[in-house]
Design a protein around this motif. Structure first.
Motif, short mmCIF file in Angstrom:
data_model
loop_
_atom_site.label_atom_id
_atom_site.label_comp_id
_atom_site.label_asym_id
_atom_site.label_seq_id
_atom_site.Cartn_x
_atom_site.Cartn_y
_atom_site.Cartn_z
N UNK A 17 0.84 -0.94 -0.23
CA UNK A 17 0.01 0.03 -0.10
C UNK A 17 0.75 1.21 0.24
N UNK A 18 1.97 1.22 0.49
CA UNK A 18 2.91 2.45 0.36
C UNK A 18 4.08 2.15 -0.55
N UNK A 19 3.94 2.90 -1.56
CA UNK A 19 4.77 3.03 -2.52
C UNK A 19 5.62 4.22 -2.53
N UNK A 20 7.07 4.22 -2.41
CA UNK A 20 7.83 5.33 -2.56
C UNK A 20 8.54 5.70 -3.76
N UNK A 21 8.82 6.83 -4.24
CA UNK A 21 9.30 7.06 -5.51
C UNK A 21 10.83 6.40 -5.58
N UNK A 22 11.37 6.06 -4.32
CA UNK A 22 12.70 5.57 -4.47
C UNK A 22 12.73 3.86 -5.15
N UNK A 23 11.43 3.37 -5.40
CA UNK A 23 11.35 1.99 -5.63
C UNK A 23 11.61 2.02 -6.98
N UNK A 24 11.68 3.01 -7.66
CA UNK A 24 12.03 2.98 -9.25
C UNK A 24 13.23 2.37 -9.46
N UNK A 25 14.13 2.58 -8.67
CA UNK A 25 15.56 1.90 -8.76
C UNK A 25 15.83 0.64 -9.04
N UNK A 26 14.89 -0.33 -8.42
CA UNK A 26 14.98 -1.52 -8.57
C UNK A 26 13.71 -2.24 -9.07
N UNK A 27 12.93 -1.43 -9.95
CA UNK A 27 11.69 -1.88 -10.56
C UNK A 27 12.16 -2.52 -12.10
N UNK A 28 11.62 -3.74 -12.30
CA UNK A 28 11.81 -4.32 -13.56
C UNK A 28 10.76 -4.18 -14.57
N UNK B 252 8.59 -6.36 -15.71
CA UNK B 252 7.41 -7.10 -15.05
C UNK B 252 6.37 -6.59 -13.99
N UNK B 253 7.01 -5.36 -13.30
CA UNK B 253 6.47 -4.80 -12.31
C UNK B 253 6.92 -5.29 -10.91
N UNK B 254 8.17 -6.07 -10.93
CA UNK B 254 8.54 -6.38 -9.76
C UNK B 254 9.70 -5.68 -9.02
N UNK B 255 10.23 -5.97 -7.98
CA UNK B 255 11.31 -5.08 -7.37
C UNK B 255 12.26 -5.80 -6.87
N UNK B 256 13.74 -5.42 -6.97
CA UNK B 256 14.95 -6.30 -6.59
C UNK B 256 14.87 -5.94 -4.97
N UNK B 257 15.12 -7.40 -4.59
CA UNK B 257 15.26 -7.50 -3.12
C UNK B 257 16.85 -7.11 -2.65
N UNK B 258 16.84 -5.97 -1.78
CA UNK B 258 18.17 -5.66 -1.48
C UNK B 258 18.91 -6.50 -0.54
N UNK B 259 20.32 -6.44 -0.80
CA UNK B 259 21.05 -7.30 0.02
C UNK B 259 21.32 -6.46 1.15
N UNK B 260 21.24 -6.65 2.51
CA UNK B 260 21.78 -6.07 3.56
C UNK B 260 22.82 -6.59 4.47
N UNK B 261 23.85 -5.92 4.48
CA UNK B 261 24.98 -6.30 5.37
C UNK B 261 25.19 -5.73 6.55
N UNK B 262 25.35 -6.17 7.72
CA UNK B 262 25.46 -5.59 9.02
C UNK B 262 26.81 -4.97 9.07
N UNK B 263 26.87 -3.60 9.28
CA UNK B 263 28.00 -2.80 9.54
C UNK B 263 28.97 -3.22 10.69
N UNK B 264 28.39 -3.85 11.47
CA UNK B 264 29.41 -4.25 12.68
C UNK B 264 29.71 -5.84 12.29
N UNK B 265 31.13 -6.00 12.40
CA UNK B 265 31.68 -7.29 12.34
C UNK B 265 31.76 -7.99 13.62
#
Length: 337
Positions: free
Chosen positions: A57-68, A70-83
């Motif tokens: 329901x909440x669509x932000x303009x930033x989503x265009x970066x990962x849109x394809x 077919x209307x899907x979105x890229x799942x971002x890979x999150x890496x924890x900053x602390x080792x």
């Protein structure tokens, strides 16, 4: 007929999606194009997870970066900053030794032997003198030994992971401490610090395993108590590995002592009423080894830090600049007796 074929080919949507309009034939096998790496902003990751959490329901303009398409979105890979840190080995010598700052080599005089007194016959008609035996004075020099480490880090890694620089510096400091900790126990004294084992001074003695390599016994810990001279008992303590402490506890259990000799009070272990300090560089219990040291380490071992106890870290950003790397170098001067 040729005109009809060209008309059909002009409307062929599959051919339009091929590179340069050329069909790729691979004997019926599936063609997998090489995926292109794409970097997404932090705003996209926040917008994506907010989109998923809201059920779309909440669509932000930033989503265009990962849109394809077919209307899907890229799942971002999150890496924890602390080792997740790796626990360093136990290092106890600095805790119990005398540590002093120095600016140059230091000559330390020490007494090697007493003068000897004796009886003198009455002089009377003859001249009888007291015996003369002078005390023996020795001299020990505290010299400095350079130690350090070098690590290479790419500019890309340092910029992509802001906390990695702090991680690298912490790793270098730990590596320096691990190196020094080993030398405080096993150092030979030539070109490196002089270690405790085999070179102990006044106020320190050891308990040695028997020739069969049996585990350290309770009796052995009792025996070593009687070898230390009275002036050193007030500030005396034990130095050993944790595994050695476990062996002593097991021996205590097998002996079924009426009064336990190895106890824990608060967060500190005590053996025969003297505090226990752990150091992973102490030898394990084995034939011919010295797994336990007992004594006044402040009186028997001196560590001198040239210029203070700090470790200097230098960032060299020009040596490998053409490779988009930079170096971390740390060093310290340590002297000991």
């Amino acid at each position: 007929m040729s005109r009809r074929i060209k008309e059909v080919e002009s409307k062929n949507t599959i051919r339009n999606k091929m590179t340069n309009g050329t069909l790729i034939m691979d004997n019926g096998r599936r063609y997998n194009a090489t995926p292109q790496q794409k970097f997404l902003s932090n705003q996209y990751a926040e917008a994506f997870f907010d989109y998923v959490a809201s059920g779309g329901s909440r669509v932000d303009a930033a989503l265009y970066e990962g849109a394809d398409n077919a209307g899907g979105y890229t799942v971002p890979l999150t890496v924890e900053s602390n080792v997740i840190p790796l626990a360093p080995p136990d290092q106890g010598v600095r805790q119990v030794a005398t540590v002093i700052p120095t600016v140059m080599d230091i000559k330390l005089p020490r007494k090697g032997a007493f003068g000897v007194a004796g009886a003198k016959p009455e002089s009377g008609a003859s001249s009888n003198s007291f015996p003369e035996t002078d005390p023996v004075l020795e001299q020990v020099t505290l010299s400095a030994f350079m130690a350090g480490i070098r690590e290479t880090i790419s500019w890309e890694l340092a910029q992509d992971v802001p906390t990695f620089q702090a991680f690298a510096v912490d790793d270098m400091l730990t590596a320096q401490q691990i190196y020094e900790g080993n030398k405080y126990i096993n150092g030979g004294g030539t070109g490196e610090p002089q270690g405790l084992l085999g070179n102990v001074g006044a106020g320190v003695t050891g308990a040695v395993a028997d020739a069969q390599g049996n585990l350290l016994s309770i009796d052995a810990t009792f025996d070593v108590l009687g070898k230390l001279k009275t002036p050193y008992h007030q500030n005396a303590g034990w130095l050993m590995q944790r595994s050695t402490a476990v062996a002593i506890r097991k021996a205590q259990k097998q002996a079924n002592l009426f009064e336990p000799v190895f106890v824990r009070v608060g967060d500190r272990d005590y053996l025969h009423g003297y505090p226990v300090t752990y150091d992973s560089n102490m030898p394990s219990t084995a034939a011919g080894a010295t797994p336990v040291l007992f004594g006044d380490f402040k009186a028997g071992y001196v560590i001198g830090d040239r210029g203070g106890s700090g470790i200097n870290v230098k960032v060299l950003d020009q040596v490998q600049a053409m490779y988009s790397n930079f170096l971390f170098v740390d060093k310290s001067l340590t002297l000991n007796l």
